[in-house]
Design a protein around this motif. Structure first.
Motif, PDB file in Angstrom:
ATOM      1  N   SER A   1       5.971   2.882   8.268  1.00 49.28           N
ATOM      2  CA  SER A   1       4.737   3.612   8.619  1.00 49.28           C
ATOM      3  C   SER A   1       4.871   4.311   9.972  1.00 49.28           C
ATOM      4  O   SER A   1       4.431   5.457  10.140  1.00 49.28           O
ATOM      5  CB  SER A   1       3.540   2.656   8.651  1.00 49.28           C
ATOM      6  OG  SER A   1       3.336   2.115   7.365  1.00 49.28           O
ATOM      7  N   THR A   2       5.477   3.631  10.938  1.00 42.49           N
ATOM      8  CA  THR A   2       5.591   4.264  12.257  1.00 42.49           C
ATOM      9  C   THR A   2       6.602   5.408  12.238  1.00 42.49           C
ATOM     10  O   THR A   2       6.503   6.346  13.023  1.00 42.49           O
ATOM     11  CB  THR A   2       5.930   3.235  13.357  1.00 42.49           C
ATOM     12  OG1 THR A   2       7.098   2.519  12.992  1.00 42.49           O
ATOM     13  CG2 THR A   2       4.771   2.287  13.569  1.00 42.49           C
TER      14      THR A   2
ATOM     15  N   THR B   1      -7.958 -10.068   5.536  1.00 42.77           N
ATOM     16  CA  THR B   1      -6.930 -11.050   5.912  1.00 42.77           C
ATOM     17  C   THR B   1      -5.962 -11.326   4.767  1.00 42.77           C
ATOM     18  O   THR B   1      -4.821 -11.710   4.994  1.00 42.77           O
ATOM     19  CB  THR B   1      -7.589 -12.365   6.366  1.00 42.77           C
ATOM     20  OG1 THR B   1      -8.560 -12.754   5.397  1.00 42.77           O
ATOM     21  CG2 THR B   1      -8.273 -12.211   7.712  1.00 42.77           C
ATOM     22  N   SER B   2      -6.407 -11.116   3.509  1.00 38.60           N
ATOM     23  CA  SER B   2      -5.507 -11.396   2.391  1.00 38.60           C
ATOM     24  C   SER B   2      -4.442 -10.313   2.230  1.00 38.60           C
ATOM     25  O   SER B   2      -3.485 -10.493   1.479  1.00 38.60           O
ATOM     26  CB  SER B   2      -6.307 -11.530   1.091  1.00 38.60           C
ATOM     27  OG  SER B   2      -6.957 -10.310   0.815  1.00 38.60           O
ATOM     28  N   PHE B   3      -4.624  -9.173   2.916  1.00 38.52           N
ATOM     29  CA  PHE B   3      -3.674  -8.064   2.762  1.00 38.52           C
ATOM     30  C   PHE B   3      -2.636  -7.984   3.881  1.00 38.52           C
ATOM     31  O   PHE B   3      -1.588  -7.359   3.724  1.00 38.52           O
ATOM     32  CB  PHE B   3      -4.426  -6.715   2.721  1.00 38.52           C
ATOM     33  CG  PHE B   3      -5.407  -6.602   1.593  1.00 38.52           C
ATOM     34  CD1 PHE B   3      -4.969  -6.423   0.288  1.00 38.52           C
ATOM     35  CD2 PHE B   3      -6.773  -6.670   1.832  1.00 38.52           C
ATOM     36  CE1 PHE B   3      -5.880  -6.315  -0.760  1.00 38.52           C
ATOM     37  CE2 PHE B   3      -7.690  -6.561   0.801  1.00 38.52           C
ATOM     38  CZ  PHE B   3      -7.244  -6.388  -0.500  1.00 38.52           C
ATOM     39  N   PHE B   4      -2.973  -8.556   5.036  1.00 39.18           N
ATOM     40  CA  PHE B   4      -2.162  -8.263   6.218  1.00 39.18           C
ATOM     41  C   PHE B   4      -0.682  -8.616   6.038  1.00 39.18           C
ATOM     42  O   PHE B   4       0.200  -7.818   6.381  1.00 39.18           O
ATOM     43  CB  PHE B   4      -2.721  -8.977   7.455  1.00 39.18           C
ATOM     44  CG  PHE B   4      -4.083  -8.480   7.896  1.00 39.18           C
ATOM     45  CD1 PHE B   4      -4.457  -7.151   7.728  1.00 39.18           C
ATOM     46  CD2 PHE B   4      -4.998  -9.345   8.491  1.00 39.18           C
ATOM     47  CE1 PHE B   4      -5.712  -6.697   8.134  1.00 39.18           C
ATOM     48  CE2 PHE B   4      -6.246  -8.895   8.908  1.00 39.18           C
ATOM     49  CZ  PHE B   4      -6.609  -7.575   8.733  1.00 39.18           C
ATOM     50  N   SER B   5      -0.394  -9.800   5.486  1.00 38.71           N
ATOM     51  CA  SER B   5       1.023 -10.188   5.417  1.00 38.71           C
ATOM     52  C   SER B   5       1.776  -9.316   4.412  1.00 38.71           C
ATOM     53  O   SER B   5       2.944  -8.993   4.616  1.00 38.71           O
ATOM     54  CB  SER B   5       1.161 -11.673   5.077  1.00 38.71           C
ATOM     55  OG  SER B   5       0.557 -11.927   3.849  1.00 38.71           O
ATOM     56  N   THR B   6       1.106  -8.891   3.348  1.00 45.40           N
ATOM     57  CA  THR B   6       1.777  -8.057   2.341  1.00 45.40           C
ATOM     58  C   THR B   6       2.131  -6.682   2.894  1.00 45.40           C
ATOM     59  O   THR B   6       3.188  -6.136   2.588  1.00 45.40           O
ATOM     60  CB  THR B   6       0.837  -7.878   1.120  1.00 45.40           C
ATOM     61  OG1 THR B   6       0.387  -9.153   0.716  1.00 45.40           O
ATOM     62  CG2 THR B   6       1.523  -7.170  -0.032  1.00 45.40           C
ATOM     63  N   TYR B   7       1.234  -6.128   3.685  1.00 44.78           N
ATOM     64  CA  TYR B   7       1.442  -4.754   4.170  1.00 44.78           C
ATOM     65  C   TYR B   7       2.113  -4.711   5.538  1.00 44.78           C
ATOM     66  O   TYR B   7       2.407  -3.629   6.055  1.00 44.78           O
ATOM     67  CB  TYR B   7       0.097  -4.015   4.232  1.00 44.78           C
ATOM     68  CG  TYR B   7      -0.458  -3.659   2.875  1.00 44.78           C
ATOM     69  CD1 TYR B   7      -1.094  -4.609   2.090  1.00 44.78           C
ATOM     70  CD2 TYR B   7      -0.337  -2.367   2.370  1.00 44.78           C
ATOM     71  CE1 TYR B   7      -1.605  -4.298   0.841  1.00 44.78           C
ATOM     72  CE2 TYR B   7      -0.844  -2.037   1.120  1.00 44.78           C
ATOM     73  CZ  TYR B   7      -1.474  -3.007   0.365  1.00 44.78           C
ATOM     74  OH  TYR B   7      -1.971  -2.686  -0.882  1.00 44.78           O
ATOM     75  N   ALA B   8       2.339  -5.882   6.129  1.00 44.91           N
ATOM     76  CA  ALA B   8       2.864  -5.897   7.504  1.00 44.91           C
ATOM     77  C   ALA B   8       4.269  -5.306   7.569  1.00 44.91           C
ATOM     78  O   ALA B   8       5.066  -5.414   6.637  1.00 44.91           O
ATOM     79  CB  ALA B   8       2.869  -7.330   8.024  1.00 44.91           C
TER      80      ALA B   8
ATOM     81  N   VAL C   1      -2.436   1.583  -2.129  1.00 46.64           N
ATOM     82  CA  VAL C   1      -1.086   2.151  -2.311  1.00 46.64           C
ATOM     83  C   VAL C   1      -0.608   2.701  -0.968  1.00 46.64           C
ATOM     84  O   VAL C   1      -1.051   3.772  -0.528  1.00 46.64           O
ATOM     85  CB  VAL C   1      -1.094   3.260  -3.396  1.00 46.64           C
ATOM     86  CG1 VAL C   1       0.325   3.768  -3.641  1.00 46.64           C
ATOM     87  CG2 VAL C   1      -1.719   2.730  -4.677  1.00 46.64           C
ATOM     88  N   LYS C   2       0.291   1.955  -0.348  1.00 47.58           N
ATOM     89  CA  LYS C   2       0.707   2.333   1.005  1.00 47.58           C
ATOM     90  C   LYS C   2       1.280   3.757   1.057  1.00 47.58           C
ATOM     91  O   LYS C   2       0.943   4.531   1.962  1.00 47.58           O
ATOM     92  CB  LYS C   2       1.745   1.340   1.531  1.00 47.58           C
ATOM     93  CG  LYS C   2       2.052   1.548   3.001  1.00 47.58           C
ATOM     94  CD  LYS C   2       3.271   0.778   3.468  1.00 47.58           C
ATOM     95  CE  LYS C   2       2.954  -0.624   3.887  1.00 47.58           C
ATOM     96  NZ  LYS C   2       4.113  -1.306   4.534  1.00 47.58           N
ATOM     97  N   ALA C   3       2.105   4.084   0.090  1.00 48.57           N
ATOM     98  CA  ALA C   3       2.742   5.412   0.112  1.00 48.57           C
ATOM     99  C   ALA C   3       1.694   6.528   0.084  1.00 48.57           C
ATOM    100  O   ALA C   3       1.864   7.575   0.734  1.00 48.57           O
ATOM    101  CB  ALA C   3       3.695   5.554  -1.072  1.00 48.57           C
ATOM    102  N   ASP C   4       0.616   6.317  -0.663  1.00 46.09           N
ATOM    103  CA  ASP C   4      -0.455   7.325  -0.716  1.00 46.09           C
ATOM    104  C   ASP C   4      -1.156   7.428   0.642  1.00 46.09           C
ATOM    105  O   ASP C   4      -1.492   8.523   1.102  1.00 46.09           O
ATOM    106  CB  ASP C   4      -1.517   6.951  -1.760  1.00 46.09           C
ATOM    107  CG  ASP C   4      -1.037   7.227  -3.170  1.00 46.09           C
ATOM    108  OD1 ASP C   4       0.060   7.792  -3.324  1.00 46.09           O
ATOM    109  OD2 ASP C   4      -1.765   6.846  -4.106  1.00 46.09           O
TER     110      ASP C   4
END
Ligand SMILES: NC(=O)CCC(=O)C(=O)O
Length: 285
Positions: free
Chosen positions: A71-72, A57-64, A22-25
């Motif tokens: 995030s920055t 590697t399966s996550f990078f494109s989703t979270y990019a 969960v990116k927001a977390d």
């Protein structure tokens, strides 16, 4: 800006973050822990590799994300609100149709002062243990990355970058006294090499080394080793995390570093007439 504080000392914090899907977390926990670290007097704070996304590697494109992006923006605000230099671990970055593993660094005013794209992609194959091919998804960066603080000059690498002694040597020769490596070693190479590499880089170059790993999550597809650490120029581990989420602190003492260099003057004794490590990026800083 270069130079040191009057005492030649400053406090560094390494955040070993529990990274979830969960990116927001991930962002809100990172923000809270940066505040906690600053409350303990830290002037420079380090987050782990892939702090906003599971590592794989399966996550990078989703979270990019693009930089600047969600995030920055959080990192910039956290740096400004807490008046710290914030080495923002890394995130999967999307730019012009390519993906990178990128570390951003923010100054105490919240300004972006550096972006380092992982130079050496993590491609290994240890039969029966681990196969990982970052290059299937990511593109490499092509630049050395250093930044000045009010205390000292800092060199940046991401995880696998630490295996390349030449990079650390160049950073040291260009005046860095602290090298930071957000990283996520695994349960095979972590116990074997993680601390050894840090101590080697520190001792060879008579610099401080700080690493930040995600906390271990046994349920993740890639299980991080943890054990974020800080090593001094004598090669001693002066702060070390376990496997769980937490913050470790170390006081970086530049007079101590100068003393080690004076006692064992390998820099002056180096035989540049016989061998040398050079950068094709002369003048990069
Ligand atoms: N994320 C990484 O680059 C992992 C590097 C690693 O585990 C290694 O052994 O090197």
């Amino acid at each position: 800006m270069t130079g040191t504080s009057l005492t030649g000392k400053f406090r560094l914090a390494v955040i070993q973050l529990q990274v979830t899907g969960v990116k927001a977390d991930n962002l809100s926990r990172a923000r809270r822990l940066v505040k906690e670290a600053a409350g303990q007097g830290s002037r420079l704070v380090l987050l782990p590799e892939c702090f906003n996304s599971p590592y794989g590697t399966s996550f990078f494109s989703t979270y990019a994300e693009r930089i600047p992006g969600e995030s920055t923006q959080v990192l910039s605000e956290a740096a400004r609100e807490n008046q710290v230099y914030l080495v923002g671990g890394s995130i999967p970055e999307e730019d012009d149709g390519k993906l990178y593993n990128s570390c951003t660094v923010f100054g105490p005013n919240g300004e972006l002062i550096l972006k380092h794209r992982k130079i050496h992609l993590f491609d290994i194959d240890i039969p029966g243990k681990i196969r990982f091919q970052e290059s299937e998804i990511l593109s490499p960066g092509n630049s050395l990355s250093m930044f000045d603080t009010a205390f000292c000059k800092v060199g940046v690498g991401i995880c696998y970058d630490m295996r390349f002694a030449e990079l650390a040597q160049l950073y040291s020769r260009k005046g860095c006294q602290l090298l930071v490596y957000p990283g996520a070693f695994n349960m095979t190479t972590g116990p074997a090499h993680w601390e050894l590499l840090q101590r080697g880089r520190a001792l060879d170059n008579q610099v401080y080394i700080a690493t930040a790993s995600p906390a271990r999550d046994e349920t993740a597809s890639y299980v991080a080793w943890g054990h974020s650490a800080v090593v001094n120029p004598w090669g001693e581990v002066i702060a070390k995390a376990g496997a769980e989420e937490g913050i470790i602190y170390a006081d970086i003492d530049l007079q101590y570093l100068a003393g080690v260099r004076q006692q064992i003057p390998i820099t002056a004794q180096r035989r540049d007439d016989l061998y040398t490590v050079t950068s094709v990026q002369e003048g990069s800083s």
